[in-house]
Scaffold this motif. Structure first.
Motif, PDB file in Angstrom:
ATOM      1  N   SER A  26      31.175  34.648  67.948  1.00 53.98           N
ATOM      2  CA  SER A  26      30.009  34.503  68.815  1.00 53.98           C
ATOM      3  C   SER A  26      29.671  33.046  69.128  1.00 53.98           C
ATOM      4  O   SER A  26      29.070  32.755  70.167  1.00 53.98           O
ATOM      5  CB  SER A  26      28.798  35.185  68.169  1.00 53.98           C
ATOM      6  N   THR A  93      27.503  40.560  68.095  1.00 51.72           N
ATOM      7  CA  THR A  93      28.452  40.686  69.200  1.00 51.72           C
ATOM      8  C   THR A  93      29.010  39.327  69.584  1.00 51.72           C
ATOM      9  O   THR A  93      28.474  38.277  69.223  1.00 51.72           O
ATOM     10  CB  THR A  93      27.778  41.304  70.437  1.00 51.72           C
ATOM     11  N   THR A  95      28.869  37.901  72.359  1.00 52.31           N
ATOM     12  CA  THR A  95      27.993  37.155  73.273  1.00 52.31           C
ATOM     13  C   THR A  95      26.585  36.973  72.722  1.00 52.31           C
ATOM     14  O   THR A  95      25.714  36.452  73.416  1.00 52.31           O
ATOM     15  CB  THR A  95      27.911  37.883  74.633  1.00 52.31           C
ATOM     16  N   CYS A  96      26.349  37.385  71.496  1.00 53.12           N
ATOM     17  CA  CYS A  96      24.990  37.382  70.928  1.00 53.12           C
ATOM     18  C   CYS A  96      24.326  36.018  71.029  1.00 53.12           C
ATOM     19  O   CYS A  96      23.224  35.891  71.586  1.00 53.12           O
ATOM     20  CB  CYS A  96      25.044  37.847  69.476  1.00 53.12           C
ATOM     21  N   THR A 216      20.198  42.536  73.459  1.00 51.15           N
ATOM     22  CA  THR A 216      21.231  42.007  72.565  1.00 51.15           C
ATOM     23  C   THR A 216      21.169  42.761  71.244  1.00 51.15           C
ATOM     24  O   THR A 216      20.106  42.841  70.623  1.00 51.15           O
ATOM     25  CB  THR A 216      21.012  40.496  72.316  1.00 51.15           C
ATOM     26  N   GLN A 335      31.029  44.033  70.549  1.00 54.81           N
ATOM     27  CA  GLN A 335      30.128  44.459  71.630  1.00 54.81           C
ATOM     28  C   GLN A 335      30.360  45.938  71.969  1.00 54.81           C
ATOM     29  O   GLN A 335      29.421  46.733  72.040  1.00 54.81           O
ATOM     30  CB  GLN A 335      30.372  43.600  72.872  1.00 54.81           C
ATOM     31  N   THR A 339      28.199  49.547  71.126  1.00 57.31           N
ATOM     32  CA  THR A 339      27.838  50.448  72.227  1.00 57.31           C
ATOM     33  C   THR A 339      28.294  51.870  71.929  1.00 57.31           C
ATOM     34  O   THR A 339      27.540  52.835  72.096  1.00 57.31           O
ATOM     35  CB  THR A 339      28.457  49.971  73.550  1.00 57.31           C
TER      36      THR A 339
END
Length: 376
Positions: A26, A93, A95-96, A216, A335, A339
């Motif tokens: 991340s 994740t 992209t957190c 997020t 990520q 989900t």
């Protein structure tokens, strides 16, 4: 430096390894550092740190000094403009940190920032956003009304929404290091539990606004840090008593009533209530999502060949039921794993994750009980 990620560890070596690996992904394109502080773990956490992550600063305490003191130790040597207080039994994740830092930059008067937290079953953890637990609010929670309007949990913001919130959970808190220092860090009168409530309250008293960002997500194997036993009850309700005594302006009669209420709540607390809420279902199949044949072979030996493999495309079009689902994080991003877990929670499924480059699986079938480590 932009960011310092502070991870306080106690005796969760395998979960710590996954946490660090997910954080490294991340912060890949961020000027950031990771600082681990270990509270005298009896397992081989520190040996693992020296062997697997020699480049990461690891403070090895010779005794368990508690949550507040240890985090304050780590922040004292942090270099980042922002610090993130992160539990070792979490994963984030890819992209957190890009997302939370961008959000923080848009809100200059922000205090602490929390995210959508889910447990190992894919269920949302409502303590991700809370109201101030005044005696009246705490009473509502004890009566099972914590989710009601103006209750213990901040229901005025949707799980995936965003906005101002009074109290955040210490499993994930991002804030400017200057804000952390302005309010004096965590109150070291607390050993474990209650520090995040007190900290959130003092941040808002200093004129900042705590915020929640539900877009997020992070995974929190809550049972690794919150084992519901008599020690937990003593510390939790003791922490609440400290908070009421130090932070809320109560009359002498109110203090007596609070003390009686805290004692009664501790005595009446159903230790096993939270863990019993999810019934174990019969698993009909086990599937590993990977493109690594050698991994499939190793896991098949553990599962006695009662294991099939599948491509990620299956998850795009199918909702599985009563299935043990194993995610290979070398094949699927965190990520997408998170989900899929949310989409397939409450359908009788169990989830395990193989962290990138690791020879073990991690999972948790109950929010408030110990998770599992499967080594191969």
């Amino acid at each position: 430096m932009k960011l310092s990620v502070i991870i306080l560890n106690y005796n969760v070596r395998y979960f710590l390894e996954q946490c660090i690996l997910s954080v490294q992904r991340s912060i890949k394109n961020i000027d950031a550092e990771i600082i681990v502080i270990d509270n005298n773990s009896p397992d081989d956490s520190c040996e693992m740190m020296r062997r697997v992550f020699p480049e990461i600063t690891c403070i090895e305490n010779k005794e368990n000094v508690g949550f507040a003191t240890a985090n304050n130790q780590a922040v004292a040597i942090a270099k980042g403009a922002y610090v993130c207080i992160l539990n070792p039994d979490t994963a984030v994740t890819e992209t957190c940190f890009k997302e939370v830092l961008a959000y923080a930059e848009q809100h200059p008067n922000m205090g602490a920032l929390g995210t959508f937290l889910m447990d190992g079953t894919g269920d949302y953890l409502p303590e991700s956003k809370r109201n101030l637990p005044t005696p009246g609010v705490a009473l509502k929670k004890m009566m099972g009304k914590g989710h009601k309007k103006n209750g213990y949990y901040a229901s005025h913001i949707s799980e995936k929404g965003e906005g101002e919130v009074a109290v955040l959970v210490g499993a994930f808190m991002l804030l400017k290091r200057d804000v952390y220092n302005t309010v004096g860090g965590f109150d070291e009168d607390y050993f474990m539990y209650g520090e995040d409530i007190d900290f959130s309250y003092r941040i808002e008293k200093a004129g900042f606004k705590n915020r929640y960002l539900g877009s997020t997500a992070a995974l929190h194997y809550k049972g690794e840090s919150t084992v519901r036993d008599k020690t937990y009850l003593k510390r939790f309700y003791g922490a609440m008593h400290i908070f009421y005594e130090k932070q809320l302006s109560l009359t002498s009669w109110q203090k007596i009533l609070v003390k009686m209420g805290v004692f009664a709540a501790r005595a009446a607390h159903p230790l096993l209530g939270a863990s019993a809420k999810r019934q174990r279902t019969h698993i009909e199949q086990s599937i590993v999502f990977t493109n690594d044949f050698s991994l499939l072979k190793k896991l098949s030996a553990i599962y006695n060949d009662e294991l099939s493999s599948s491509a990620i495309a299956v998850l795009e079009d199918t909702i599985l039921h009563n299935t043990e689902i194993i995610f290979d994080a070398d094949y699927i991003s965190y990520q997408r794993i998170f989900t899929f877990m949310q989409q397939m929670s409450n359908k009788g499924n169990r989830f395990k994750i193989k962290p990138p480059g690791c020879n073990f699986l991690l999972g948790s079938d109950q929010s408030d009980s110990k998770g599992s480590v499967v080594k191969f």
